[in-house]
Design a protein around this motif. Structure first.
Motif, mmCIF file in Angstrom:
data_model
loop_
_atom_site.group_PDB
_atom_site.id
_atom_site.type_symbol
_atom_site.label_atom_id
_atom_site.label_comp_id
_atom_site.label_asym_id
_atom_site.label_seq_id
_atom_site.Cartn_x
_atom_site.Cartn_y
_atom_site.Cartn_z
ATOM 1 N N VAL A 113 1.174 -1.395 0.138
ATOM 2 C CA VAL A 113 -0.352 0.564 -0.135
ATOM 3 C C VAL A 113 0.486 1.373 -0.160
ATOM 4 C CG1 VAL A 113 -2.299 0.826 0.960
ATOM 5 C CG2 VAL A 113 -1.572 -1.331 1.614
ATOM 6 N N GLN A 114 1.109 2.112 1.031
ATOM 7 C CA GLN A 114 1.459 3.038 0.604
ATOM 8 C C GLN A 114 2.354 3.823 1.964
ATOM 9 O OE1 GLN A 114 0.936 8.317 0.566
ATOM 10 N NE2 GLN A 114 -0.635 6.432 0.466
ATOM 11 N N ALA A 115 1.770 3.077 3.178
ATOM 12 C CA ALA A 115 3.363 4.279 4.853
ATOM 13 C C ALA A 115 4.734 3.413 3.612
ATOM 14 C CB ALA A 115 2.565 3.268 5.597
ATOM 15 N N ASP A 120 6.219 -17.373 -2.646
ATOM 16 C CA ASP A 120 5.175 -17.057 -1.097
ATOM 17 C C ASP A 120 5.985 -17.761 0.046
ATOM 18 O OD1 ASP A 120 3.604 -18.531 0.355
ATOM 19 O OD2 ASP A 120 2.049 -19.352 -1.422
ATOM 20 N N THR A 121 5.966 -16.691 1.139
ATOM 21 C CA THR A 121 6.939 -16.961 2.221
ATOM 22 C C THR A 121 6.080 -17.668 3.611
ATOM 23 O OG1 THR A 121 5.856 -15.120 3.058
ATOM 24 C CG2 THR A 121 7.736 -15.076 2.108
ATOM 25 N N LYS A 122 4.744 -18.305 2.832
ATOM 26 C CA LYS A 122 4.340 -19.218 3.412
ATOM 27 C C LYS A 122 4.182 -20.645 2.993
ATOM 28 C CE LYS A 122 0.539 -16.161 5.730
ATOM 29 N NZ LYS A 122 -0.845 -16.035 6.025
ATOM 30 N N PHE A 149 2.750 -5.024 7.529
ATOM 31 C CA PHE A 149 1.565 -5.906 7.771
ATOM 32 C C PHE A 149 1.181 -5.667 9.080
ATOM 33 C CE2 PHE A 149 5.052 -9.305 5.909
ATOM 34 C CZ PHE A 149 4.462 -9.059 4.422
ATOM 35 N N GLY A 150 -0.311 -6.027 8.710
ATOM 36 C CA GLY A 150 -1.008 -5.850 9.979
ATOM 37 C C GLY A 150 -0.281 -6.380 11.053
ATOM 38 N N PRO A 151 -0.927 -5.587 12.425
ATOM 39 C CA PRO A 151 0.099 -6.730 13.510
ATOM 40 C C PRO A 151 0.049 -8.820 13.870
ATOM 41 C CG PRO A 151 -1.916 -5.202 13.876
ATOM 42 C CD PRO A 151 -1.976 -5.808 12.887
ATOM 43 N N LEU A 156 -5.300 -2.744 15.842
ATOM 44 C CA LEU A 156 -5.692 -2.488 14.943
ATOM 45 C C LEU A 156 -5.328 -2.324 13.973
ATOM 46 C CD1 LEU A 156 -8.187 0.225 16.332
ATOM 47 C CD2 LEU A 156 -9.517 -2.027 15.240
ATOM 48 N N LYS A 157 -5.774 -3.143 12.040
ATOM 49 C CA LYS A 157 -5.204 -2.579 11.319
ATOM 50 C C LYS A 157 -6.090 -1.141 10.680
ATOM 51 C CE LYS A 157 -5.429 -7.316 9.319
ATOM 52 N NZ LYS A 157 -5.595 -8.126 8.070
ATOM 53 N N VAL A 158 -5.140 -0.603 9.983
ATOM 54 C CA VAL A 158 -4.942 0.936 10.525
ATOM 55 C C VAL A 158 -4.913 1.691 8.813
ATOM 56 C CG1 VAL A 158 -4.458 2.780 10.646
ATOM 57 C CG2 VAL A 158 -4.977 0.948 12.771
ATOM 58 N N SER A 198 4.548 4.164 14.673
ATOM 59 C CA SER A 198 3.105 3.985 14.510
ATOM 60 C C SER A 198 2.766 4.967 14.017
ATOM 61 C CB SER A 198 2.131 3.843 16.222
ATOM 62 O OG SER A 198 1.966 5.058 16.421
ATOM 63 N N MET A 199 1.621 4.735 12.803
ATOM 64 C CA MET A 199 0.638 5.674 11.991
ATOM 65 C C MET A 199 -0.038 6.987 12.701
ATOM 66 S SD MET A 199 -0.718 3.583 9.055
ATOM 67 C CE MET A 199 -1.665 4.787 8.304
ATOM 68 N N GLN A 200 -0.786 6.339 14.271
ATOM 69 C CA GLN A 200 -0.776 7.312 15.073
ATOM 70 C C GLN A 200 0.245 8.812 15.638
ATOM 71 O OE1 GLN A 200 -1.817 6.455 19.078
ATOM 72 N NE2 GLN A 200 -3.811 7.413 18.828
HETATM 73 N N1 CAO Z 1 4.248 -15.155 1.097
HETATM 74 C C1 CAO Z 1 2.554 -15.262 1.677
HETATM 75 N N2 CAO Z 1 1.479 -14.723 2.608
HETATM 76 C C2 CAO Z 1 1.990 -13.197 2.615
HETATM 77 C C3 CAO Z 1 2.954 -12.457 1.721
HETATM 78 C C4 CAO Z 1 4.026 -13.074 1.032
HETATM 79 N N3 CAO Z 1 4.955 -12.753 0.274
HETATM 80 N N4 CAO Z 1 2.995 -11.306 1.671
HETATM 81 C C5 CAO Z 1 1.943 -11.609 3.259
HETATM 82 N N5 CAO Z 1 1.768 -12.409 2.914
HETATM 83 C C6 CAO Z 1 0.130 -12.540 4.432
HETATM 84 C C7 CAO Z 1 0.565 -11.789 5.431
HETATM 85 O O1 CAO Z 1 1.180 -13.450 6.060
HETATM 86 C C8 CAO Z 1 -1.073 -12.013 6.338
HETATM 87 O O2 CAO Z 1 -0.563 -13.526 6.171
HETATM 88 P P1 CAO Z 1 -2.271 -13.712 7.641
HETATM 89 O O3 CAO Z 1 -2.935 -12.378 8.164
HETATM 90 O O4 CAO Z 1 -2.980 -14.673 7.426
HETATM 91 O O5 CAO Z 1 -0.588 -13.975 8.586
HETATM 92 C C9 CAO Z 1 -1.142 -11.602 5.161
HETATM 93 O O6 CAO Z 1 -1.020 -11.983 3.563
HETATM 94 C C10 CAO Z 1 -2.173 -10.171 4.698
HETATM 95 O O7 CAO Z 1 -1.395 -9.512 5.709
HETATM 96 P P2 CAO Z 1 -2.128 -7.802 6.027
HETATM 97 O O8 CAO Z 1 -2.909 -7.883 7.705
HETATM 98 O O9 CAO Z 1 -1.062 -7.023 6.327
HETATM 99 O O10 CAO Z 1 -2.853 -7.439 4.690
HETATM 100 P P3 CAO Z 1 -4.637 -6.864 4.745
HETATM 101 O O11 CAO Z 1 -4.504 -6.302 3.345
HETATM 102 O O12 CAO Z 1 -5.419 -7.455 5.508
HETATM 103 O O13 CAO Z 1 -4.138 -5.135 5.766
HETATM 104 C C11 CAO Z 1 -3.595 -3.290 5.997
HETATM 105 C C12 CAO Z 1 -3.688 -4.250 5.028
HETATM 106 C C13 CAO Z 1 -3.026 -2.254 5.264
HETATM 107 C C14 CAO Z 1 -4.589 -3.333 6.688
HETATM 108 C C15 CAO Z 1 -2.700 -3.744 7.375
HETATM 109 O O14 CAO Z 1 -1.218 -4.308 6.662
HETATM 110 C C16 CAO Z 1 -2.398 -2.700 8.391
HETATM 111 O O15 CAO Z 1 -3.068 -2.582 9.292
HETATM 112 N N6 CAO Z 1 -1.039 -2.422 8.217
HETATM 113 C C17 CAO Z 1 -0.308 -1.682 9.680
HETATM 114 C C18 CAO Z 1 -0.518 -0.552 8.881
HETATM 115 C C19 CAO Z 1 -0.121 -0.047 7.607
HETATM 116 O O16 CAO Z 1 1.172 0.111 7.007
HETATM 117 N N7 CAO Z 1 -1.649 0.487 6.839
HETATM 118 C C20 CAO Z 1 -1.228 1.437 5.885
HETATM 119 C C21 CAO Z 1 -1.105 0.781 4.987
HETATM 120 S S1 CAO Z 1 -1.397 2.377 3.663
HETATM 121 O O17 CAO Z 1 -2.621 3.085 3.398
#
Ligand code: CAO
Length: 416
Positions: free
Chosen positions: A16-18, A73-75, A97-99, A136-138, A199-201
């Motif tokens: 995404v962007q951050a 594919d890191t899984k 990534f999300g928390p 929280l995802k943000v 953190s973004m906050q």
């Molecule tokens: N191979 C395999 N799996 C991968 C991968 C890869 N190369 N890259 C990512 N993944 C997986 C992650 O391991 C994660 O898996 P699990 O949830 O099963 O553990 C999954 O992809 C999704 O990750 P995510 O939670 O980051 O993605 P999301 O789309 O659900 O959420 C976002 C997006 C931005 C809300 C969340 O990443 C977040 O809160 N990030 C932190 C705050 C942030 O940076 N937000 C700003 C984004 S810019 O507006």
């Protein structure tokens, strides 16, 4: 001169962007940034808000220039092995990534540290570790609301308002870049890596520090004299939205210029800096105000500041925003035209300085992007196009010592 960050290898697990804004900046300055993306899908922004079917969207291309793309594919067990090897060879891993996602993948900070004690792991999260919202995802606007920007932006009679500027995303990325460079410098001395978290906050709040200043002033005296609510309106016990008022003690406002009736951007920002009062009076033909006690001090002007702005608007009504600034600059009055994205895209000065650059993309052709806003006397960052999904997978795996046969097998098993 070679680029200062040449030799620094970064695993770019951002999306995404951050996060991408952070690693793009480091790539411009010479780091080898390897963007790790899921095979077949990649960063979600590759397909978000597309303007050309099937081609990487501008959202992606403008945040991922100068990087290399590795699909992995890191899984899968083999994907984890490749990532493990990459961690051992790299200097920095950046992720947003999300928390908990990196931990769930099996790459906790403790494990990464064991693999490579010099590794710097840099993370963006919505809220800081231990915060009551840490799970929280943000996204951008969520952060602007959580960081104090939205409650203090907009007009008093309207709702909380988010800014168009990416205070939550790109701003957090810039904070993270500073953190990474600081950790690299610390590693030069100690030889040890560390975890860097932003953190973004917190990053939004850092840019809103003048509003925290105002909260404490309000608590003490009950009013804020530079806000439009003073002296005729009312204040509650929280910092109000100040419209277009200047935040630093110099009254300012967005004022209409010739053509505002049809052009929504025919405005200038006009500041009444204390020392510029006499030049302002001369510029707008109100010399009689210069020595009039009702106007000479900032305090005396305060209760009629909007009448003064009205008089200036009257002076502006036969001048375009550009003509007005050309006159006012001669009087040393801080002001600027309200510029549109179209005007900025075509601005010759911004093109000449490299702030707006045209780059080439293999499938899209030429597009505009924002180049480095940081200028160096000994280096001019060259902004290149963004990579296609997996464009450098084979090259990176070869560089890590994998044979052609192994690489072929990885492709067949969709590990890369
Ligand atoms: N191979 C395999 N799996 C991968 C991968 C890869 N190369 N890259 C990512 N993944 C997986 C992650 O391991 C994660 O898996 P699990 O949830 O099963 O553990 C999954 O992809 C999704 O990750 P995510 O939670 O980051 O993605 P999301 O789309 O659900 O959420 C976002 C997006 C931005 C809300 C969340 O990443 C977040 O809160 N990030 C932190 C705050 C942030 O940076 N937000 C700003 C984004 S810019 O507006």
């Amino acid at each position: 001169m070679s680029k200062p960050l040449e030799g620094i290898k970064i695993i770019d697990f951002t999306h995404v962007q951050a996060g991408p804004a952070c690693t793009q900046l480091l790539a411009w300055f010479g780091a080898d940034v390897i963007k790790v993306e899921r095979p077949g899908a990649g960063d979600v922004t590759r397909s978000q808000l597309r303007d050309i079917p099937g081609v990487d969207a501008l959202y992606f291309t403008m945040l991922n220039s100068n990087k290399r793309s590795l699909t992995l594919d890191t899984k899968t067990p083999e994907g984890k092995e490749i990532l493990t090897k990459l961690i051992k060879e790299s200097d920095v891993l950046v992720e947003n990534f999300g928390p908990g996602a990196l931990d769930r993948m099996g790459f906790t900070w403790e494990h990464i540290k064991e693999l490579n004690p010099g590794m710097i792991v840099a993370s963006v999260k919505g809220f800081s570790d231990g915060h009551h919202y840490e799970d929280l995802k943000v996204y951008e606007n969520v952060a602007q609301c959580a960081g104090g920007a939205a409650s203090t932006t907009g007009f008093d009679d309207g709702p909380p308002t988010v800014s168009a500027a990416a205070l939550g995303d790109s701003n957090t990325g810039m904070h993270l870049a500073i953190g990474i460079l600081t950790a690299l410098r610390a590693r030069d001395v100690s030889g040890k890596g560390q975890k860097v978290a932003v953190s973004m906050q917190d990053s939004v709040l850092n840019l809103c520090r003048v509003k925290l200043r105002d909260q404490q002033r309000l608590d003490r005296v009950g009013y804020l004299e530079e806000y439009p609510q003073y002296p005729h309106g009312t204040f509650s016990d929280v910092v109000p939205r100040g419209g277009n008022a200047g935040g630093g003690g110099q009254p300012g406002w967005v004022l209409k210029c010739k053509g505002w009736e049809t052009d929504p951007n025919a405005y200038i920002y006009f500041t009444i800096q204390g020392h510029a009062w006499a030049p302002i009076c001369r510029a707008i033909g109100k010399e009689e105000w210069i020595d009039d006690p009702a106007y000479t001090t900032a305090q005396a002007r305060q209760d009629k500041i909007f009448d003064i702005f009205g008089t200036i608007e009257d002076w502006l009504k036969d001048k375009t925003k550009f003509e007005a600034v050309d006159i006012l600059r001669k009087f040393d009055i801080p002001c600027a035209p309200v510029l549109t994205m179209k005007e900025l895209a075509n601005d010759e000065s911004l093109r000449a300085s490299g702030t707006i650059v045209e780059v080439d993309h293999k499938e899209r052709g030429k597009y505009l992007t924002v180049g480095s806003p940081i200028k160096f006397s000994d280096m001019k960052p060259e902004i290149k196009g963004s990579p296609l999904l997996g464009e450098h997978t084979d090259e990176i795996l070869e560089g890590m010592g994998y044979s052609q046969q192994q690489i072929k097998d990885f492709h067949e098993r969709r590990v890369v």
